[in-house]
Design an enzyme around this catalytic site. Structure first.
Site, PDB file in Angstrom:
ATOM      1  N   HIS A 141       0.795  -1.248   0.000  1.00 55.84           N
ATOM      2  CA  HIS A 141       0.000   0.000   0.000  1.00 55.84           C
ATOM      3  C   HIS A 141       0.822   1.289   0.000  1.00 55.84           C
ATOM      4  O   HIS A 141       0.875   2.009   0.979  1.00 55.84           O
ATOM      5  CB  HIS A 141      -1.028   0.009   1.145  1.00 55.84           C
ATOM      6  CG  HIS A 141      -0.579  -0.546   2.467  1.00 55.84           C
ATOM      7  ND1 HIS A 141       0.655  -0.309   3.024  1.00 55.84           N
ATOM      8  CD2 HIS A 141      -1.234  -1.329   3.361  1.00 55.84           C
ATOM      9  CE1 HIS A 141       0.752  -0.908   4.179  1.00 55.84           C
ATOM     10  NE2 HIS A 141      -0.381  -1.547   4.405  1.00 55.84           N
ATOM     11  N   ASP A 172      -6.205  -4.606   0.871  1.00 53.62           N
ATOM     12  CA  ASP A 172      -5.974  -4.355   2.305  1.00 53.62           C
ATOM     13  C   ASP A 172      -7.300  -4.400   3.080  1.00 53.62           C
ATOM     14  O   ASP A 172      -7.527  -3.590   3.980  1.00 53.62           O
ATOM     15  CB  ASP A 172      -5.252  -3.019   2.530  1.00 53.62           C
ATOM     16  CG  ASP A 172      -4.737  -2.877   3.965  1.00 53.62           C
ATOM     17  OD1 ASP A 172      -4.772  -3.873   4.715  1.00 53.62           O
ATOM     18  OD2 ASP A 172      -4.304  -1.773   4.335  1.00 53.62           O
TER      19      ASP A 172
HETATM   20  O1  DOR Z   1      -5.344   0.438   8.389  1.00 58.82           O
HETATM   21  C1  DOR Z   1      -4.854  -0.656   8.572  1.00 58.82           C
HETATM   22  N1  DOR Z   1      -5.554  -1.660   9.135  1.00 58.82           N
HETATM   23  N2  DOR Z   1      -3.575  -0.867   8.210  1.00 58.82           N
HETATM   24  C2  DOR Z   1      -2.914  -1.966   8.589  1.00 58.82           C
HETATM   25  O2  DOR Z   1      -1.731  -2.065   8.323  1.00 58.82           O
HETATM   26  C3  DOR Z   1      -3.586  -3.025   9.369  1.00 58.82           C
HETATM   27  C4  DOR Z   1      -5.035  -2.987   9.144  1.00 58.82           C
HETATM   28  C5  DOR Z   1      -5.807  -3.833  10.136  1.00 58.82           C
HETATM   29  O3  DOR Z   1      -5.433  -4.981  10.344  1.00 58.82           O
HETATM   30  O4  DOR Z   1      -6.788  -3.343  10.689  1.00 58.82           O
END
Ligand code: DOR
Length: 445
Positions: free
Chosen positions: A231, A302
């Site tokens: 990302h 993500d």
């Molecule tokens: O915003 C995020 N949420 N970035 C991350 O690296 C982990 C992810 C999560 O697991 O909630």
């Protein structure tokens, strides 16, 4: 005799975009070309539809074990196939974290024939398991090692120079990195403004990302290791990464290509909060330029579900992350229809790209002998994305109410028709993805 014959569609593959049929037998593509009239158990008519190689989402968080009030492997995989995704690589920041061979084996056992798509798991690096990484990265179903260089959701973190040097000495495969500078994050905590999620991008500013990625690239160069930088959010990192194409691969997310500040924070509040953050239009533009010029290798969603209640906490008590596995395909196809990328580039980013970077065995290509993973899309269908459609346990999407053109209408995983017109129509048959580098440890299919 085929088990399934997909007829009349427009195939998008390594050979271009052309009309053709696909014959499937024993879970694999048995033939492509002009096959109408050939005997088959079942026929799927794909007239006016495009057939893409199965979309592979190389970054999702499905929260099992430990955080299953947000998601589990089954619900996450339902969201995947509902959105046209045929395989996912799942992240290790579960509870407990996926940092041991036992934890990896446990996830695989939970996923087999319970997940609707195929799956691989990243093994998490921690300061406690650096001497076990060589073994971990070779285990069945492991996509590679995941390293959090900056703290995010969960407690995985490897940020000291010495630990990172040891890590690079111990691994051989491509490892994936969350690249944010932990020292800078700690020193700027006072930038968080209570109740103002837009201060998230000031706290975790562009320098936080750039410093970390610069350091990471130098370390990877020194050790001659392949790295996958997850990302990417700044145009400066894109420029930097273009000097490291021999060892660094690059991911961007649909949300960083679609949302921007200040609008996203004004409209969505904490729903727009993620790590690394949604940034200004200039950065979004830089990501698109990186995508057009070939620097970007893959799109990962993500997918990071948190419940609406959790997200309603006032910033910064609200958790970071937003769901996305079900909206990756429709959001990106809408960008295709708006002329921002070609359909072939989309396939390059979501099938050929994952195949090339991770050395997938028998996936990522619509060709004879490969797994029969197909994402069938209607490029003309205009639909509105809604929270109600979401299969994720979290039940919301940052794209609620957004109208898009281009929609996944069928998902086929190793010959199983898993999704048709938004309905999940088979039992779960998910199996671990196989990797060329670890075939010796992997069950044959
Ligand atoms: O915003 C995020 N949420 N970035 C991350 O690296 C982990 C992810 C999560 O697991 O909630």
């Amino acid at each position: 005799m085929f088990d399934l014959l997909v007829t009349g569609g427009t195939i998008v593959n390594h050979d271009g975009i052309h009309k053709g049929d696909i014959g499937i037998r024993d879970g694999r593509i048995a033939d492509t070309g002009s096959l109408s009239g050939k005997p088959a158990d079942r026929i799927l008519k794909a007239d006016n539809l495009h057939i893409l190689p199965g979309v592979i989402d190389t970054q999702v968080h499905f929260r099992e074990p430990g955080l299953i009030h947000k998601e589990d492997l089954e619900s996450g995989s339902r969201a995947a196939v509902a959105g046209g995704v045929t395989a996912v690589f799942e992240m290790p920041n579960t509870s407990p974290s996926t940092t041991t061979l036992e934890a990896v084996a446990d996830k695989i056992a939970r996923g087999r024939d319970r997940m609707f798509c195929d799956f691989a798991f990243y093994a998490g690096a921690s300061t406690d398991n650096l001497d076990q990484l060589a073994e971990l990265e070779k285990a069945e179903g492991v996509a590679g090692i995941k390293v959090f260089m900056g703290s995010s959701t969960g407690n995985l973190l490897v940020d000291a120079d010495e630990a990172l040097e040891t890590l690079f000495r111990n691994i051989k495969r491509r490892a994936a990195f969350h690249s944010e500078d932990e020292e800078r994050l700690k020193s700027r905590l006072d930038r968080q403004i209570i109740g103002d999620p837009s201060s998230h991008m000031d706290w975790r500013d562009e320098q936080t990302a750039l410093n970390s990625t610069r350091r990471l690239l130098k370390l990877a160069r020194k050790h001659g290791r392949r790295i996958h930088v997850l990302h990417i959010t700044t145009y400066q990192e894109m420029q930097l990464l273009s000097d490291y194409r021999d060892l660094a691969s690059v991911e961007v997310t649909p949300q960083h290509l679609t949302l921007s500040a200040p609008d996203a924070y004004e409209r969505l509040g904490t729903l727009a909060q993620m790590n690394p953050p949604i940034r200004s239009k200039e950065h979004r533009q830089g990501l698109w330029e990186g995508l057009r010029s070939g620097i970007v290798d893959v799109i990962g969603s993500d997918h990071a579900p948190h419940t609406s209640e959790e997200k309603q906490n006032a910033y910064p008590s609200s958790p970071s992350g937003m769901p996305g596995v079900q909206t990756l395909v429709p959001i990106m196809l809408d960008h295709v229809n708006r002329g921002r990328l070609s359909l072939q580039r989309f396939v390059d980013l979501t099938s050929a790209g994952p195949q090339r970077l991770f050395g997938l065995a028998g996936k990522g290509r619509l060709a004879r002998g490969y797994d029969a993973d197909l994402t069938i899309v209607d490029m003309k269908a205009t639909r509105t994305i809604t929270n109600a459609m979401m299969e994720s346990r979290c039940g919301w999407t940052p794209f609620d109410g957004q109208q898009v053109t281009g929609w996944p209408v069928a998902t086929i995983v190793r010959g199983h028709e898993v999704m048709r017109d938004g309905e999940i129509i088979t039992a779960a048959h998910g199996q671990p993805v196989r990797f060329q580098e670890t075939l010796a440890t992997t069950q044959e299919r």
